[in-house]
Design a protein around this motif. Sequence first.
Motif, PDB file in Angstrom:
ATOM      1  N   GLN A 185      -8.338  11.382   0.142  1.00 55.29           N
ATOM      2  CA  GLN A 185      -7.244  10.799   0.195  1.00 55.29           C
ATOM      3  C   GLN A 185      -7.034   9.791  -0.899  1.00 55.29           C
ATOM      4  OE1 GLN A 185      -5.875   9.524   4.073  1.00 55.29           O
ATOM      5  NE2 GLN A 185      -4.344   8.270   3.341  1.00 55.29           N
ATOM      6  N   TYR A 222      -2.646   0.710  -4.581  1.00 53.58           N
ATOM      7  CA  TYR A 222      -2.328  -0.793  -4.121  1.00 53.58           C
ATOM      8  C   TYR A 222      -1.700  -1.532  -5.203  1.00 53.58           C
ATOM      9  CZ  TYR A 222      -3.356  -5.664  -2.921  1.00 53.58           C
ATOM     10  OH  TYR A 222      -3.339  -7.021  -2.524  1.00 53.58           O
ATOM     11  N   GLU A 276      -6.645  -1.478   6.956  1.00 52.89           N
ATOM     12  CA  GLU A 276      -6.098  -0.008   7.301  1.00 52.89           C
ATOM     13  C   GLU A 276      -7.175   0.882   7.713  1.00 52.89           C
ATOM     14  OE1 GLU A 276      -4.333   3.613   7.247  1.00 52.89           O
ATOM     15  OE2 GLU A 276      -3.489   1.808   7.593  1.00 52.89           O
ATOM     16  N   TYR A 314      -0.692   0.270   9.223  1.00 54.73           N
ATOM     17  CA  TYR A 314      -1.651  -0.555   8.839  1.00 54.73           C
ATOM     18  C   TYR A 314      -1.253  -2.200   9.554  1.00 54.73           C
ATOM     19  CZ  TYR A 314       1.734  -0.932   5.163  1.00 54.73           C
ATOM     20  OH  TYR A 314       3.040  -0.930   4.520  1.00 54.73           O
ATOM     21  N   ILE A 351      -8.554   4.888   7.553  1.00 52.47           N
ATOM     22  CA  ILE A 351      -8.589   6.179   7.018  1.00 52.47           C
ATOM     23  C   ILE A 351      -9.484   7.173   7.675  1.00 52.47           C
ATOM     24  CG2 ILE A 351      -8.495   7.671   4.992  1.00 52.47           C
ATOM     25  CD1 ILE A 351      -7.495   5.583   3.291  1.00 52.47           C
ATOM     26  N   PHE A 376      -4.847   6.718  -2.524  1.00 56.62           N
ATOM     27  CA  PHE A 376      -3.794   5.513  -2.133  1.00 56.62           C
ATOM     28  C   PHE A 376      -3.634   4.645  -3.280  1.00 56.62           C
ATOM     29  CE2 PHE A 376      -7.596   3.959  -0.503  1.00 56.62           C
ATOM     30  CZ  PHE A 376      -7.410   2.475  -0.804  1.00 56.62           C
ATOM     31  N   ILE A 393      -0.771   5.826   2.085  1.00 55.93           N
ATOM     32  CA  ILE A 393      -1.753   5.841   3.373  1.00 55.93           C
ATOM     33  C   ILE A 393      -0.669   6.322   4.520  1.00 55.93           C
ATOM     34  CG2 ILE A 393      -2.925   4.240   5.108  1.00 55.93           C
ATOM     35  CD1 ILE A 393      -3.890   2.631   2.679  1.00 55.93           C
ATOM     36  N   ASP A 394      -1.221   7.151   5.267  1.00 59.32           N
ATOM     37  CA  ASP A 394      -0.434   7.808   6.300  1.00 59.32           C
ATOM     38  C   ASP A 394      -0.458   6.996   7.767  1.00 59.32           C
ATOM     39  OD1 ASP A 394      -0.061  10.006   4.587  1.00 59.32           O
ATOM     40  OD2 ASP A 394      -2.070  11.085   5.521  1.00 59.32           O
ATOM     41  N   LEU A 422       0.812  -1.271   0.004  1.00 61.61           N
ATOM     42  CA  LEU A 422      -0.101  -0.410  -0.139  1.00 61.61           C
ATOM     43  C   LEU A 422       0.898   1.407   0.048  1.00 61.61           C
ATOM     44  CD1 LEU A 422      -2.823  -1.062   2.592  1.00 61.61           C
ATOM     45  CD2 LEU A 422      -2.995  -0.741   0.103  1.00 61.61           C
TER      46      LEU A 422
END
Length: 276
Positions: free
Chosen positions: A133, A137, A123, A88, A125, A135, A84-85, A81
Motif C-alpha cells: 500500500q 504525507y 493510522e 485515522y 494499515i 500513501f 490511506i483507506d 494523509l
Amino acid sequence: APKLDMEIRKYTLFNSSNERREILINTELELAMADENSNIIHPSFNNLLIEEYYDENLEALVARKRPRGNPEDDFYVFTKLVGIDLAYEVETEKTKLLKDNGLNAYDGKITKYPLWPVMSYRERILLDPGESQTFYYLTGAADTKYNVSHAIVNADKETIEKEILFSLQKENVNAKYQKLVPNRAAAYNDILSKILFEQEKDNNVAKYWNTKYSQSMLWKFGISGDLPIITVPIGRLEDSALITEVVEFMDYVKSRKVDLDIVVVMDEELYSGEPI
C-alpha cells in the motif's frame, strides 16, 4: 512539489510475510511558525499564538498563527494523509502524547490552543500476504484559508504522482548540470544542515582576524554578515583546488534557494594584500 506549495513524502509498505499484518503509523510535526530566534527565545509565548483545528471537509489538520497586529499577516500550516483507506485519528497536544505513554492521546478531542502544539496522525494499515500500500504525507503552508483549501483540493493521487515525476525529472536535469557524482548531493545536504541548524562555532576562524570580531568588522571586506558564512582557509597553493569544489557547492546551494556567503581566507604569503 514544483507546482504545489507543499512538501510531499511518499511511502510504500509491502508485506513480504505469509501472515496478515497490522501496521501502526504515527506522524508528528512540532510547530514553531516563527523565525528560529523567536522560537528559541520565547517558545512558550510563541506557542500561545498558534491555534489548530481539524477540517472535516478537507480531512486535514490545519494550524493558524494568529496575527498580533495586521490581519494580513495570517499564516497557516497544514498536514494531510492521502491514500490511506482506513479512518485515522489526530492529536494536537504533545503533552498528551508524552503523558502515560500517550494513553490519553487520540481521544477525539482536538485542543484548539495547545500549550505544546503538534500535528499528529495515528493510522492502522492492514496488509495481506504479498500486499503493498502506498500513501502520501503532505505538509504545506499558506497565507490564507482559501489557499489552504486550494492546495489540498488539488492534491489528489494523480496530481501528486505527476508532481513527484516532474520533481524527479527536474532533479535529474540539475544533477547533470551540476555534475553531481553519486553521494555528492548527500554530502552537500549534510554540510547545509550543519550550517543552517547546528551553527557550530569554529574557533580556528578567529586566528585569521586576531580578535573577537563583530559583524561590523566584516563590512570593510564587503561582507554584510547577515547570511551564514562558510570560511575556506587556503594555506598552500595546492589547496586552491578547494575553491573550485566550493563554487560547485554554491551552485547546488543556489538551486535549493538557500543564501550563503563564502569567505576565502588566504595565507599572507599567498596574497600580497590583507587576508580576504
